[in-house]
Design a protein around this motif. Structure first.
Motif, PDB file in Angstrom:
ATOM      1  N   ALA A 223      28.129  75.992  49.505  1.00  0.00           N
ATOM      2  CA  ALA A 223      26.676  76.151  49.496  1.00  0.00           C
ATOM      3  C   ALA A 223      26.244  77.452  50.169  1.00  0.00           C
ATOM      4  O   ALA A 223      25.269  78.091  49.751  1.00  0.00           O
ATOM      5  CB  ALA A 223      26.018  74.964  50.190  1.00  0.00           C
ATOM      6  N   LYS A 226      28.004  80.846  47.896  1.00  0.00           N
ATOM      7  CA  LYS A 226      27.581  80.970  46.497  1.00  0.00           C
ATOM      8  C   LYS A 226      28.459  82.014  45.804  1.00  0.00           C
ATOM      9  O   LYS A 226      29.675  81.926  45.838  1.00  0.00           O
ATOM     10  CB  LYS A 226      26.091  81.298  46.417  1.00  0.00           C
ATOM     11  N   ILE A 286      23.353  72.734  60.353  1.00  0.00           N
ATOM     12  CA  ILE A 286      23.249  72.963  58.904  1.00  0.00           C
ATOM     13  C   ILE A 286      22.685  71.771  58.150  1.00  0.00           C
ATOM     14  O   ILE A 286      22.193  71.920  57.038  1.00  0.00           O
ATOM     15  CB  ILE A 286      24.608  73.369  58.276  1.00  0.00           C
ATOM     16  N   ASP A 287      22.718  70.584  58.723  1.00  0.00           N
ATOM     17  CA  ASP A 287      22.151  69.430  58.029  1.00  0.00           C
ATOM     18  C   ASP A 287      20.654  69.585  57.804  1.00  0.00           C
ATOM     19  O   ASP A 287      20.101  69.052  56.846  1.00  0.00           O
ATOM     20  CB  ASP A 287      22.414  68.145  58.829  1.00  0.00           C
ATOM     21  N   SER A 288      20.007  70.320  58.667  1.00  0.00           N
ATOM     22  CA  SER A 288      18.554  70.438  58.588  1.00  0.00           C
ATOM     23  C   SER A 288      18.114  71.807  58.075  1.00  0.00           C
ATOM     24  O   SER A 288      16.965  72.203  58.238  1.00  0.00           O
ATOM     25  CB  SER A 288      17.941  70.193  59.977  1.00  0.00           C
ATOM     26  N   THR A 289      19.010  72.531  57.459  1.00  0.00           N
ATOM     27  CA  THR A 289      18.707  73.896  57.022  1.00  0.00           C
ATOM     28  C   THR A 289      19.173  74.100  55.580  1.00  0.00           C
ATOM     29  O   THR A 289      20.176  73.545  55.173  1.00  0.00           O
ATOM     30  CB  THR A 289      19.413  74.917  57.928  1.00  0.00           C
ATOM     31  N   THR A 290      18.460  74.858  54.843  1.00  0.00           N
ATOM     32  CA  THR A 290      18.920  75.270  53.514  1.00  0.00           C
ATOM     33  C   THR A 290      19.904  76.407  53.711  1.00  0.00           C
ATOM     34  O   THR A 290      19.549  77.586  53.749  1.00  0.00           O
ATOM     35  CB  THR A 290      17.732  75.722  52.644  1.00  0.00           C
ATOM     36  N   ILE A 291      21.164  76.041  53.847  1.00  0.00           N
ATOM     37  CA  ILE A 291      22.188  76.990  54.294  1.00  0.00           C
ATOM     38  C   ILE A 291      22.371  78.161  53.335  1.00  0.00           C
ATOM     39  O   ILE A 291      22.659  79.272  53.745  1.00  0.00           O
ATOM     40  CB  ILE A 291      23.520  76.252  54.536  1.00  0.00           C
ATOM     41  N   GLY A 292      22.151  77.918  52.048  1.00  0.00           N
ATOM     42  CA  GLY A 292      22.350  78.990  51.079  1.00  0.00           C
ATOM     43  C   GLY A 292      21.394  80.144  51.237  1.00  0.00           C
ATOM     44  O   GLY A 292      21.663  81.262  50.783  1.00  0.00           O
ATOM     45  N   ASN A 293      20.257  79.913  51.882  1.00  0.00           N
ATOM     46  CA  ASN A 293      19.275  80.980  52.085  1.00  0.00           C
ATOM     47  C   ASN A 293      19.567  81.815  53.324  1.00  0.00           C
ATOM     48  O   ASN A 293      18.884  82.802  53.585  1.00  0.00           O
ATOM     49  CB  ASN A 293      17.871  80.383  52.208  1.00  0.00           C
ATOM     50  N   CYS A 294      20.553  81.401  54.100  1.00  0.00           N
ATOM     51  CA  CYS A 294      20.910  82.137  55.323  1.00  0.00           C
ATOM     52  C   CYS A 294      21.952  83.203  55.014  1.00  0.00           C
ATOM     53  O   CYS A 294      22.771  83.062  54.102  1.00  0.00           O
ATOM     54  CB  CYS A 294      21.452  81.180  56.372  1.00  0.00           C
TER      55      CYS A 294
END
Length: 411
Positions: A223, A226, A286-294
């Motif tokens: 995730a 990408k 990471i459970d509470s974050t949209t990790i792909g946008n980081c």
């Protein structure tokens, strides 16, 4: 000479106990040894058949691991005992499932060596790399218990090869066989009339080769990465991070970054995160974050780095500026270029791969930036550099098979 040596060891133990309340690592070193004989009495009976392996710390444990795993498979009725010298190894691996008993090695006095071997009564003893303890080796020889040294590497600067090194040379000669990493080590042993040697290479190459056959998939990495290129910096220290953070903050936004620092104390992690201006996330969040946008992932846990390296296009291994270089083989086995700091002398695999240009040392922030630019601008250079590392490991693995062939003659 043994009397003087024993006195030095006893004096050292006294001062270590004095310092223990004030230094946490020394405290672990001392308190852990207070538990050793109790743990041995509980874990080993007189009827047990025992193979004892001694390692200094975590790196040597990794070198011994391929042999331990093969012993487990071939001699399931034997108990495996692992002793550590250093807290940095013992405190991490004290509950490892690969051994039946894990303890600190008691200080090397005549009394401790005798009591230890009375309790453990091993059929075979394996020391890894540098560990030469005169009283233990003397007692093993006296009891005719076979002892071998594996993944050993020797340099002419060591005490064994000095005019004043007679006492340690005497201890060194007590092994039944020496499995060394290179021909230069074998030549040095031959200069001491030690000829029962075999050049096998480093058992860690067998260990990292097995990583390729493992399941290295991590959903969070899929995730996060990408279809972007990914830079992974593992086991970093402040000296490394000052260079890396400056680059990350000013580099173009076409690369994903992962930092896995050696120290994961909360204040250190928060300080590291605070210094990075790009969008970042801690692994613990990471459970509470949209990790792909980081763009930056900071790994604030242990046990994941090897698998994370499998997603890297470029790796950086820390410790080469101040503290001592960490494991470069783990990223190298994935066929990627590896960048390190300037201080890599004494790490054979790093010396070899720097010479072959698979591992690339940097001196400062500027040289790191220039190297990264070359890596990103020239995919063919990046690919060829990584291939050198993969080829080196493939060509030099196999030490464990040679060592096990010898061990089978003893058990």
């Amino acid at each position: 000479m043994y009397a003087i040596y024993n006195l030095i060891v006893k004096i050292s133990w006294f001062f270590l106990k004095v310092l223990a309340p004030f230094k946490s690592k020394i405290g672990l070193f001392v308190s852990g040894r207070m538990e050793t004989f109790g743990r041995l009495s509980t874990g080993i009976s007189k009827a047990d058949k025992v193979v004892w392996m001694h390692v200094a710390s975590l790196g040597e444990f990794e070198q011994g691991l391929p042999i331990i795993e093969r012993l487990r498979a071939e001699y399931p009725s034997h108990k495996i005992l692992i002793t550590f010298f250093s807290p940095s190894g013992y405190e991490v691996k004290r509950d490892t499932s690969v051994a039946d008993v894990v303890v600190y090695l008691p200080m090397d006095t005549k009394r401790n060596a005798s009591r230890f071997l009375d309790t453990v009564h091993p059929e075979l003893v394996i020391f890894v790399k540098y560990e030469i303890w005169p009283n233990y080796l003397r007692e093993l020889e006296k009891r005719k218990i076979p002892a071998i040294l594996i993944s050993a590497i020797f340099k002419k600067e060591q005490i064994y090869f000095k005019a004043y090194g007679g006492f340690m040379r005497k201890a060194l000669r007590k092994f039944d066989h020496y499995f060394v990493q290179d021909a230069a080590s074998q030549k040095l042993l031959t200069s001491l009339q030690i000829k029962n040697t075999t050049v096998t290479g480093d058992t860690r190459l067998d260990r990292v080769s097995e990583i390729l056959d493992s399941n290295n998939q991590l959903d969070f990495m899929e995730a996060f990465k990408k279809d972007r290129l990914c830079f992974v910096a593992g086991s970093t220290w402040p000296e490394d991070e000052s260079i890396l953070i400056d680059y990350i903050n000013h580099a173009p936004r076409n690369l994903k970054y992962i930092l896995a620092p050696h120290t994961i104390k909360k204040d250190k992690i928060l300080g590291l995160a605070g210094a990075i201006t790009k969008k970042k996330v801690l692994f613990s969040n990471i459970d509470s974050t949209t990790i792909g946008n980081c763009e930056v992932l900071i790994v604030d846990t242990i046990g994941l780095l090897t698998k994370i390296y499998s997603y890297a296009d470029i790796a950086y291994v820390g410790g080469g500026f101040a503290t001592g270089l960490h494991n470069t083989l783990e990223p190298a086995v994935f066929g990627i270029p590896v960048i390190i700091g300037p201080d890599y002398e004494g790490f054979k695999e790093a010396e070899d791969l720097v010479a072959q240009k698979g591992i690339l040392p940097i001196a400062d922030q500027w040289t790191f930036g220039e190297l990264m630019k070359k890596m990103l601008d020239n995919p063919e250079f990046r690919k060829k550099t990584g291939a050198i590392n993969a080829t080196y490991i493939a060509k030099n693995k196999g030490a464990s098979n040679q060592i096990m062939t010898y061990i089978r003659t003893l058990l």
